[in-house]
Scaffold this active site. Structure first.
Site, PDB file in Angstrom:
ATOM      1  N   GLY A   1      39.511  29.393  43.180  1.00  0.00           N
ATOM      2  CA  GLY A   1      39.980  30.743  43.485  1.00  0.00           C
ATOM      3  C   GLY A   1      41.323  31.095  42.861  1.00  0.00           C
ATOM      4  O   GLY A   1      41.547  32.241  42.451  1.00  0.00           O
ATOM      5  N   ASN A   2      42.231  30.101  42.752  1.00  0.00           N
ATOM      6  CA  ASN A   2      43.569  30.430  42.235  1.00  0.00           C
ATOM      7  C   ASN A   2      43.561  30.741  40.745  1.00  0.00           C
ATOM      8  O   ASN A   2      44.538  31.230  40.196  1.00  0.00           O
ATOM      9  CB  ASN A   2      44.570  29.310  42.558  1.00  0.00           C
ATOM     10  CG  ASN A   2      44.366  28.104  41.675  1.00  0.00           C
ATOM     11  OD1 ASN A   2      43.241  27.676  41.464  1.00  0.00           O
ATOM     12  ND2 ASN A   2      45.446  27.583  41.130  1.00  0.00           N
TER      13      ASN A   2
ATOM     14  N   LYS B   1      29.761  30.969  57.961  1.00  0.00           N
ATOM     15  CA  LYS B   1      30.784  31.303  56.966  1.00  0.00           C
ATOM     16  C   LYS B   1      31.348  32.705  57.238  1.00  0.00           C
ATOM     17  O   LYS B   1      30.642  33.703  57.101  1.00  0.00           O
ATOM     18  CB  LYS B   1      30.126  31.227  55.575  1.00  0.00           C
ATOM     19  CG  LYS B   1      31.012  31.604  54.435  1.00  0.00           C
ATOM     20  CD  LYS B   1      31.910  30.479  54.006  1.00  0.00           C
ATOM     21  CE  LYS B   1      32.881  30.963  52.943  1.00  0.00           C
ATOM     22  NZ  LYS B   1      34.044  30.097  52.799  1.00  0.00           N
TER      23      LYS B   1
ATOM     24  N   LYS C   1      30.507  27.557  46.072  1.00  0.00           N
ATOM     25  CA  LYS C   1      30.538  27.509  44.602  1.00  0.00           C
ATOM     26  C   LYS C   1      30.550  26.086  44.046  1.00  0.00           C
ATOM     27  O   LYS C   1      30.018  25.838  42.964  1.00  0.00           O
ATOM     28  CB  LYS C   1      31.700  28.322  44.047  1.00  0.00           C
ATOM     29  CG  LYS C   1      33.060  27.680  44.189  1.00  0.00           C
ATOM     30  CD  LYS C   1      33.809  27.627  42.869  1.00  0.00           C
ATOM     31  CE  LYS C   1      34.853  26.541  42.836  1.00  0.00           C
ATOM     32  NZ  LYS C   1      35.694  26.274  43.964  1.00  0.00           N
TER      33      LYS C   1
ATOM     34  N   LYS D   1      33.988  19.550  47.102  1.00  0.00           N
ATOM     35  CA  LYS D   1      34.240  19.142  45.708  1.00  0.00           C
ATOM     36  C   LYS D   1      33.922  17.661  45.524  1.00  0.00           C
ATOM     37  O   LYS D   1      33.247  17.275  44.571  1.00  0.00           O
ATOM     38  CB  LYS D   1      35.708  19.390  45.325  1.00  0.00           C
ATOM     39  CG  LYS D   1      36.079  20.872  45.319  1.00  0.00           C
ATOM     40  CD  LYS D   1      37.517  21.061  44.828  1.00  0.00           C
ATOM     41  CE  LYS D   1      38.115  22.343  45.353  1.00  0.00           C
ATOM     42  NZ  LYS D   1      37.273  23.524  45.198  1.00  0.00           N
TER      43      LYS D   1
HETATM   44  P1  ADP Z   1      39.303  26.198  45.237  1.00  0.00           P
HETATM   45  O1  ADP Z   1      39.596  27.647  45.266  1.00  0.00           O
HETATM   46  O2  ADP Z   1      39.706  25.547  43.951  1.00  0.00           O
HETATM   47  O3  ADP Z   1      37.905  25.863  45.686  1.00  0.00           O
HETATM   48  P2  ADP Z   1      40.228  25.035  47.762  1.00  0.00           P
HETATM   49  O4  ADP Z   1      41.415  25.556  48.493  1.00  0.00           O
HETATM   50  O5  ADP Z   1      38.883  25.276  48.326  1.00  0.00           O
HETATM   51  O6  ADP Z   1      40.356  25.560  46.282  1.00  0.00           O
HETATM   52  O7  ADP Z   1      40.386  23.427  47.573  1.00  0.00           O
HETATM   53  C1  ADP Z   1      41.589  22.867  47.039  1.00  0.00           C
HETATM   54  C2  ADP Z   1      42.524  22.435  48.187  1.00  0.00           C
HETATM   55  O8  ADP Z   1      41.980  21.296  48.851  1.00  0.00           O
HETATM   56  C3  ADP Z   1      43.900  21.969  47.787  1.00  0.00           C
HETATM   57  O9  ADP Z   1      44.780  23.041  47.590  1.00  0.00           O
HETATM   58  C4  ADP Z   1      44.300  21.103  48.986  1.00  0.00           C
HETATM   59  O10 ADP Z   1      45.121  21.837  49.850  1.00  0.00           O
HETATM   60  C5  ADP Z   1      43.006  20.812  49.715  1.00  0.00           C
HETATM   61  N1  ADP Z   1      42.737  19.398  49.994  1.00  0.00           N
HETATM   62  C6  ADP Z   1      42.143  18.964  51.135  1.00  0.00           C
HETATM   63  N2  ADP Z   1      42.020  17.633  51.143  1.00  0.00           N
HETATM   64  C7  ADP Z   1      42.553  17.186  49.968  1.00  0.00           C
HETATM   65  C8  ADP Z   1      42.699  15.892  49.383  1.00  0.00           C
HETATM   66  N3  ADP Z   1      42.279  14.786  50.003  1.00  0.00           N
HETATM   67  N4  ADP Z   1      43.283  15.798  48.155  1.00  0.00           N
HETATM   68  C9  ADP Z   1      43.695  16.916  47.522  1.00  0.00           C
HETATM   69  N5  ADP Z   1      43.580  18.170  48.025  1.00  0.00           N
HETATM   70  C10 ADP Z   1      43.009  18.319  49.232  1.00  0.00           C
HETATM   71 MG    MG Z   2      37.085  26.254  47.689  1.00  0.00          MG
END
Ligand code: ADP
Ligand code: MG
Length: 313
Positions: A11-12, A129, A214, A276
């Site tokens: 998203g960023n 959701k 996604k 992820k």
């Molecule tokens: P995106 O928009 O890329 O899907 P998300 O916010 O859904 O982003 O996922 C990325 C976030 O996951 C990071 O900013 C972090 O805060 C969080 N996160 C949770 N657990 C972990 C972990 N074990 N290691 C790294 N990041 C983590």
């Molecule tokens: Mg996400």
């Protein structure tokens, strides 16, 4: 030798937290992301790009809700398609310009992509959701009655509609994607997880009111296009154990066995890193490498010099 790489943008890459959702802000962010994607193409790889759409589809749903007295509100699958068009337009244009600037060959094609889900997916029985605007408790009750929505209280901020988040089963249009990348195109597909559709017994498709994660759809896309590498680009440079704690530990190359153990130990939060890592593990199970890294380290991560890599056995 060039590899076939599927890149999933977080998203960023489109809108940063606390930024106003103007077109200019989003285009500027997308340009930064696509400049980096052009670097991957420049390094000789075939590229398929997919992306999130959370804030964008949320705003489209809000526009529909606010203006419904003047223009009928559209269903979620249509809003999802609109978001693919909007974000895809920004990606396609900035990628084309990046190819030109770098004097690279090829072109860019954006596809509206339908993602098929199973009508029997248990998620349809239990929508979880939250999406779109916040309502008061009273408004939520009216909407449940009038529209058959399911609403739920969201983290003390008010009531929101909740929709099912079923598993993606099949990404449509993959043969076209393969042909297009073989013709030197960068392809943008499956934005926001794809437009959710179900197929009836005869194979006819119909949109459904749902959203698809996604990262899960990006995994399906990677599998179906026979990607060599699956990259998830997000806002952290690595995946960590004990994330956010004083003893957090950066993961670089992780074996499948270790990745699964860390997953079971609960190191990766639901709804962010969890999906992820789940996707990365599933891809690595097929004998290929999955990478989770930050946007600006994509090229060095591909060369094995940055990011977290889940390594096949
Ligand atoms: P995106 O928009 O890329 O899907 P998300 O916010 O859904 O982003 O996922 C990325 C976030 O996951 C990071 O900013 C972090 O805060 C969080 N996160 C949770 N657990 C972990 C972990 N074990 N290691 C790294 N990041 C983590
Ligand atoms: Mg996400």
């Amino acid at each position: 030798m060039g590899k076939r790489v599927v890149i999933a943008l977080g998203g960023n890459a489109i809108l940063r937290p606390n930024q106003e959702a103007t077109f200019e802000n989003q285009l500027a962010n997308v340009k930064m992301s696509t400049d980096l994607i052009a670097e991957v193409k420049k390094a000789g790889h075939q590229v398929v790009v997919t992306h999130g759409n959370g804030p964008q589809v949320g705003n489209i749903l809000r526009q529909n809700e606010e203006a419904k007295e003047f223009v009928p509100a559209l269903p979620i699958d249509v809003c999802s398609a609109e978001s693919q068009g909007f974000i895809g337009y920004m990606m396609e244009q900035t990628l084309k310009n990046a190819l030109k600037e770098n004097q690279l060959s090829g072109d860019v094609v954006t596809l509206l992509t339908e993602t098929e889900v199973d009508a029997q997916d248990p998620a349809f029985k239990e929508p979880t959701k939250p999406i779109g605007v916040f309502f008061t408790k009273e408004e939520a009750e009216v909407l449940e009655k009038e529209k058959g929505w399911v609403t739920a209280e969201d983290a003390g901020r008010g009531y929101r509609r909740v929709v099912p988040s079923p598993q993606p089963v099949k990404i449509h249009g993959v043969d076209a994607i393969k042909a297009l990348i073989d013709l030197d195109n960068i392809v943008v597909s499956t934005g926001g997880g794809g437009i959710p559709v179900v197929s009836d017994e005869k194979g006819y498709l119909k949109g459904v009111e749902a959203v698809i994660d996604k990262d899960r759809s990006a995994l399906r896309l990677s599998e179906q296009v026979d990607a060599d590498v699956f990259m998830i680009l997000t806002d952290v440079p690595n995946v960590y154990l004990n994330y956010g704690k004083p003893d957090q530990l950066k993961l670089e190359g992780v074996s499948l066995v270790d990745a699964k153990r860390y997953m079971a130990e609960g190191h990766f939060a639901d709804g962010s890193m969890g999906p992820k890592m789940e996707a990365a593990i599933a891809f690595a199970e097929q004998g290929k490498e999955a990478i989770i890294c930050s946007l600006d380290e994509a090229v060095s991560a591909l060369a094995g010099k940055a990011g977290t890599r889940v390594l096949p056995d």
